[in-house]
Design a protein around this motif. Structure first.
Motif, short mmCIF file in Angstrom:
data_model
loop_
_atom_site.label_atom_id
_atom_site.label_comp_id
_atom_site.label_asym_id
_atom_site.label_seq_id
_atom_site.Cartn_x
_atom_site.Cartn_y
_atom_site.Cartn_z
N VAL A 160 -10.98 3.88 -3.77
CA VAL A 160 -11.38 2.78 -3.09
C VAL A 160 -12.22 3.14 -1.88
N ALA A 161 -11.59 4.09 -1.19
CA ALA A 161 -11.85 4.38 0.15
C ALA A 161 -13.30 5.20 -0.03
N ARG A 162 -13.40 5.83 -0.98
CA ARG A 162 -14.78 6.66 -1.26
C ARG A 162 -16.09 5.71 -1.23
N CYS A 163 -15.71 4.30 -1.36
CA CYS A 163 -16.94 3.47 -1.39
C CYS A 163 -17.51 2.98 -0.08
N THR A 164 -16.83 3.14 0.96
CA THR A 164 -17.24 2.71 2.26
C THR A 164 -18.31 3.43 2.86
N ARG A 165 -19.38 2.67 3.51
CA ARG A 165 -20.49 3.30 4.21
C ARG A 165 -20.26 3.12 5.76
N ASN A 166 -19.37 2.35 6.07
CA ASN A 166 -19.25 2.30 7.70
C ASN A 166 -18.45 3.41 8.26
N PRO A 167 -19.19 4.36 9.11
CA PRO A 167 -18.56 5.59 9.45
C PRO A 167 -17.16 5.54 10.35
N ILE A 168 -17.08 4.29 10.97
CA ILE A 168 -16.24 4.10 11.64
C ILE A 168 -14.93 3.64 10.62
N VAL A 169 -15.09 2.99 9.80
CA VAL A 169 -13.97 2.81 8.72
C VAL A 169 -13.42 3.95 7.92
N LYS A 170 -14.95 4.62 7.59
CA LYS A 170 -14.59 6.13 6.75
C LYS A 170 -13.57 6.89 7.82
N ALA A 171 -13.74 7.19 9.14
CA ALA A 171 -13.10 8.00 9.69
C ALA A 171 -11.66 7.54 9.76
N MET A 172 -11.65 6.30 9.90
CA MET A 172 -9.87 5.82 9.82
C MET A 172 -9.42 6.12 8.58
N LEU A 173 -10.03 5.94 7.46
CA LEU A 173 -9.37 6.02 6.21
C LEU A 173 -9.26 7.57 5.94
N ASP A 174 -10.24 8.40 6.47
CA ASP A 174 -9.62 9.74 6.37
C ASP A 174 -8.50 10.23 7.07
N VAL A 175 -8.13 9.53 8.08
CA VAL A 175 -6.73 9.69 9.10
C VAL A 175 -5.65 9.26 8.27
N VAL A 176 -5.57 7.98 7.56
CA VAL A 176 -4.50 7.23 7.06
C VAL A 176 -4.31 7.72 5.76
N LEU A 177 -5.14 8.23 5.18
CA LEU A 177 -4.96 8.71 3.40
C LEU A 177 -5.33 10.28 3.37
N ASP A 178 -5.30 11.00 4.50
CA ASP A 178 -5.20 12.31 4.55
C ASP A 178 -4.08 13.12 3.97
N PRO A 179 -4.29 14.06 3.07
CA PRO A 179 -3.25 14.72 2.37
C PRO A 179 -2.24 15.11 3.28
N ALA A 180 -2.19 15.28 4.51
CA ALA A 180 -1.29 15.82 5.23
C ALA A 180 -0.20 14.86 5.53
N LEU A 181 -0.49 13.65 5.31
CA LEU A 181 0.58 12.64 5.33
C LEU A 181 1.17 12.32 3.87
N ASP A 182 0.77 13.07 3.04
CA ASP A 182 1.45 12.71 1.45
C ASP A 182 2.92 12.63 1.59
N ARG A 183 3.61 13.53 2.58
CA ARG A 183 4.91 13.70 2.87
C ARG A 183 5.52 12.38 3.06
N LEU A 184 4.85 11.58 3.84
CA LEU A 184 5.55 10.31 3.98
C LEU A 184 5.37 9.21 3.01
N GLU A 185 4.18 9.61 2.07
CA GLU A 185 4.11 8.69 0.89
C GLU A 185 5.15 9.06 -0.29
N ALA A 186 5.57 10.33 -0.25
CA ALA A 186 6.63 10.83 -0.82
C ALA A 186 8.03 9.95 -0.42
N ALA A 187 8.28 9.90 0.92
CA ALA A 187 9.29 9.02 1.25
C ALA A 187 9.33 7.52 0.70
#
Length: 273
Positions: A160-187
């Motif tokens: 879903v995030a791939r579809c955004t064209r808004n650069p600010i929204v994209k930057a925010m999505l890159d942060v909250v969905l970054d693979p570095a945070l997958d550890r939190l998703e596992a919890a």
């Protein structure tokens, strides 16, 4: 970053902090004091000529080099990027259940906008088809093993995030969905699995995909917000005084620092010795 670019940026930072023009030898002396770069004076001279060609530096007679306005703007950009990277690294060092809640709140803020943009994008039909394929995989997996397939669920949100064209929204999505945070998703798996909510997630994801495919932006936005609201509500109800330590052990698993001691420095009685 390549060594050439790193050294060039370091040279620019030296010049930015100097009250007067500097030559290659003077720049090298400053670099040796703090930048940790093992380069020669000849290399510094070559980098300065490269920076001249890029328009970042200019010769000040025989005194050495000084920054141009473009050079100062570049240094400011580099420093902003470094600050952002540091803040992001600090943000991924989450060790508490509150950090998990913070992540979900951040996602709830930005992902509904991503769903809205997905419904309005030109290839919304193709996006919806791909999302439906993920939902079907999710459903088959849950039916077979009765657990939350976090990798499939996250792939849905990232698609879903791939579809955004808004650069600010994209930057925010890159942060909250970054693979570095997958550890939190596992919890988060522990929370969702305890509520047996896998079937609900499948239904909610399909609702989001259908709204995107139909181009109904308001509906897609609201469906995503309702989905994130439920995840946040379930996490909040699960994380009690009794269960939070379990989740926090998962959050700290594999992270640097002491994990076999409590906050008072005493050995954890349940730790392996």
């Amino acid at each position: 970053m390549k060594v050439e670019e790193r050294s060039a940026d370091a040279i620019l930072e030296v010049l930015a902090g100097a009250p007067e023009p500097l030559g290659a030898r003077q720049v090298l002396q400053v670099l040796k004091q703090g930048a940790g770069l093992d380069i020669s004076e000849a290399t510094v001279a070559r980098r300065l000529r490269l920076l001249d060609r890029r328009g970042f530096t200019v010769a000040a007679g025989t005194k050495g080099r000084m920054l141009t306005s473009a050079g100062r703007q570049h240094v400011a950009t580099v420093l902003r990027g470094r600050t952002t990277a540091t803040r992001f690294l600090e943000g991924t060092q989450v060790r508490t259940s509150e950090g998990l809640i913070d992540l979900l709140r951040a996602r709830r803020t930005v992902e509904p906008e991503a769903a809205r943009e997905a419904a309005l994008c030109e290839d919304n039909a193709a996006a919806a088809q791909a999302l439906t394929g993920l939902v079907e995989r999710h459903g088959r997996h849950f039916a077979d093993v009765h657990e939350v397939p976090r990798d499939i669920a996250l792939t849905f949100h990232r698609r879903v995030a791939r579809c955004t064209r808004n650069p600010i929204v994209k930057a925010m999505l890159d942060v909250v969905l970054d693979p570095a945070l997958d550890r939190l998703e596992a919890a988060l798996d522990v929370v969702l699995d305890s509520h047996r909510s896998g079937e609900v997630t499948v239904i909610e994801h399909q609702r989001i995909a259908d709204a995107i495919g139909a181009g109904r932006a308001d509906e897609a936005e609201e469906a995503m917000r309702a989905h994130m609201d439920r995840l946040l509500d379930e996490a909040g109800r699960f994380l009690t005084e009794e269960t939070a330590p379990i989740v926090e052990r998962l959050l700290t698993w594999g992270m640097p620092g002491p994990t076999a001691h409590d906050t008072h420095g005493r050995p954890d009685p349940d730790a392996d010795h």
